[in-house]
Design an enzyme around this catalytic site. Structure first.
Site, short mmCIF file in Angstrom:
data_model
loop_
_atom_site.label_atom_id
_atom_site.label_comp_id
_atom_site.label_asym_id
_atom_site.label_seq_id
_atom_site.Cartn_x
_atom_site.Cartn_y
_atom_site.Cartn_z
N ARG A 149 0.83 -1.20 0.00
CA ARG A 149 0.00 0.00 0.00
C ARG A 149 0.87 1.26 0.00
NH1 ARG A 149 -4.17 0.90 4.82
NH2 ARG A 149 -2.23 1.29 5.96
N LYS A 182 -2.27 7.35 1.31
CA LYS A 182 -1.96 7.55 2.73
C LYS A 182 -0.86 8.61 2.80
CE LYS A 182 -1.40 4.79 6.90
NZ LYS A 182 -2.41 5.45 7.71
N GLU A 186 -15.47 6.32 6.60
CA GLU A 186 -14.49 5.72 7.50
C GLU A 186 -14.37 6.59 8.74
OE1 GLU A 186 -10.62 5.63 5.53
OE2 GLU A 186 -10.99 7.60 4.66
C1 LIG Z 1 -8.05 7.12 7.05
C2 LIG Z 1 -7.77 5.72 7.45
N1 LIG Z 1 -8.69 4.76 7.23
C3 LIG Z 1 -8.47 3.48 7.59
C4 LIG Z 1 -7.29 3.08 8.21
C5 LIG Z 1 -7.08 1.66 8.62
O1 LIG Z 1 -6.02 1.10 7.90
P1 LIG Z 1 -5.06 -0.02 8.50
O2 LIG Z 1 -5.91 -1.17 8.88
O3 LIG Z 1 -4.14 -0.35 7.39
O4 LIG Z 1 -4.38 0.57 9.68
C6 LIG Z 1 -6.30 4.05 8.46
C7 LIG Z 1 -5.03 3.70 9.10
O5 LIG Z 1 -4.05 3.52 8.48
C8 LIG Z 1 -6.54 5.39 8.07
O6 LIG Z 1 -5.62 6.32 8.29
#
Ligand SMILES: Cc1ncc(COP(=O)(O)O)c(C=O)c1O
Length: 328
Positions: A80, A177, A210
């Site tokens: 990712r 990200k 989210e």
């Molecule tokens: C905006 C956002 N949504 C969802 C997630 C959950 O992602 P992960 O399970 O990879 O931590 C994160 C964290 O990284 C995030 O910053």
């Protein structure tokens, strides 16, 4: 008379050491491509101000959990990270394998077996303009640190969330990200102002998106596991794994099915269970949303089961764990 000191290099270094604060003990090791190596003295865990990550936010990041001396799900996180870098048009300073090796060796240099490992890729230093044309080359940083634990009550009693008024990122930015987490920070601050633990981003159509740095899932009263589509939110590595656990629960008859489709807020309010899912929070039950109880207002059985499955996975799923090469 000038009142602001002009410091020699030695003075500046000793002041950096004096500026160490009580929480610096949580920072175990840092790699910097600027230094070309790893430091364990928190005073030296600094960035050049001219790095475009600092003054333009032209950078991406990702995290992996260090648990029992292993990095959990390092490769999906790294994949990712590279997708984010491509969308943000940041060239890699090293091939993927070298980035991976640096992450593992920084974790090893920390000497710790539990913690978080976060890494950033930036357009790099070179000046204070906007475009990356002036940058001398991408930079890469890794930090190994102790994550502040969430309160135990999040898991035993559950969380309260509110629908946020903070505008959601447009899909392209939500999928990268990047270090622009201002909306995400504002969601948490707004939630605290409203006596809640976190907030939920809603899109322009009133659909659940989210949370601050977590994904949001539900179990309907018909025992359907519900999650929004991934095209306009961050595709969480944890939820992708949790969806595999949920498939197991479908096979075992505890869930009826999994449905990835838009979730209107009104449908979410009616759910039997609601949960927040992410690398930092793992799987945590939400028991109240906008002042309304979710289900019976207590942590739900599927949420608990998924957390247990996550804990078991992080402990023993050898295909999800990468050993940190600690020195003997
Ligand atoms: C905006 C956002 N949504 C969802 C997630 C959950 O992602 P992960 O399970 O990879 O931590 C994160 C964290 O990284 C995030 O910053």
């Amino acid at each position: 008379m000038a009142t602001t000191l002009i410091l020699s290099s030695d003075d500046a270094l000793s002041r950096l050491r004096q500026s160490i604060h009580a929480k610096s003990g949580n920072f175990y090791a840092m790699y910097s491509s600027i230094l070309g190596g790893i430091v364990t003295d928190p005073a030296l865990m600094v960035l050049p101000l001219d790095d475009h990550m600092v003054h333009r936010g032209h950078s991406v990041f990702d995290t992996a959990t260090l648990t029992h001396g292993m990095l959990y799900q390092l490769d999906p996180h790294l994949d990712r990270f590279l997708r984010s870098a491509e969308l943000a048009r940041i060239p890699l300073p090293f091939p993927r394998e070298r980035l991976r090796q640096i992450i593992l060796e920084t974790a090893a240099a920390s000497g710790h077996v539990e913690g978080s490992v976060r890494y950033w890729l930036s357009a790099g230093p070179g000046g204070y303009g906007l475009g990356p044309g002036e940058c001398i080359g991408s930079s890469f940083y890794v930090i190994v640190f102790k994550q502040e634990a969430y309160p135990e009550s999040y898991y035993t009693e559950g969380l309260k969330v509110v629908t946020s008024h903070v505008p959601i990122k447009p899909p392209l930015f939500a999928r990268i990200k990047s270090t622009n987490y201002l909306p995400n920070v504002l969601v948490v601050l707004e939630a605290k102002d409203r006596s809640a633990d976190n907030g939920v981003f809603i899109d322009q159509r009133g659909m659940v998106a989210e949370s601050s740095n977590m994904n949001v899932a539900f179990v309907s009263k018909e025992r359907v596991f519900r999650h929004p589509p991934f095209d306009a939110i961050l595709s969480g590595i944890t939820i992708q794994r949790v969806l595999q656990f949920a498939e197991r629960l479908v096979k075992e008859g505890e869930l009826k099915e999994i449905r990835i489709a838009d979730i209107p807020v009104s449908e979410g309010h009616q759910a039997a269970e609601m949960m927040l899912i992410g690398s930092s929070i793992k799987v945590a039950p939400v028991v109240q949303w906008d002042g309304q109880a979710i289900g019976d207002g207590k942590p739900g059985p599927i949420t608990k089961k998924l957390l247990e499955m996550w804990n078991e996975d992080a402990r023993s799923a050898i295909d999800q764990l990468v050993a940190v090469p600690y020195p003997d």
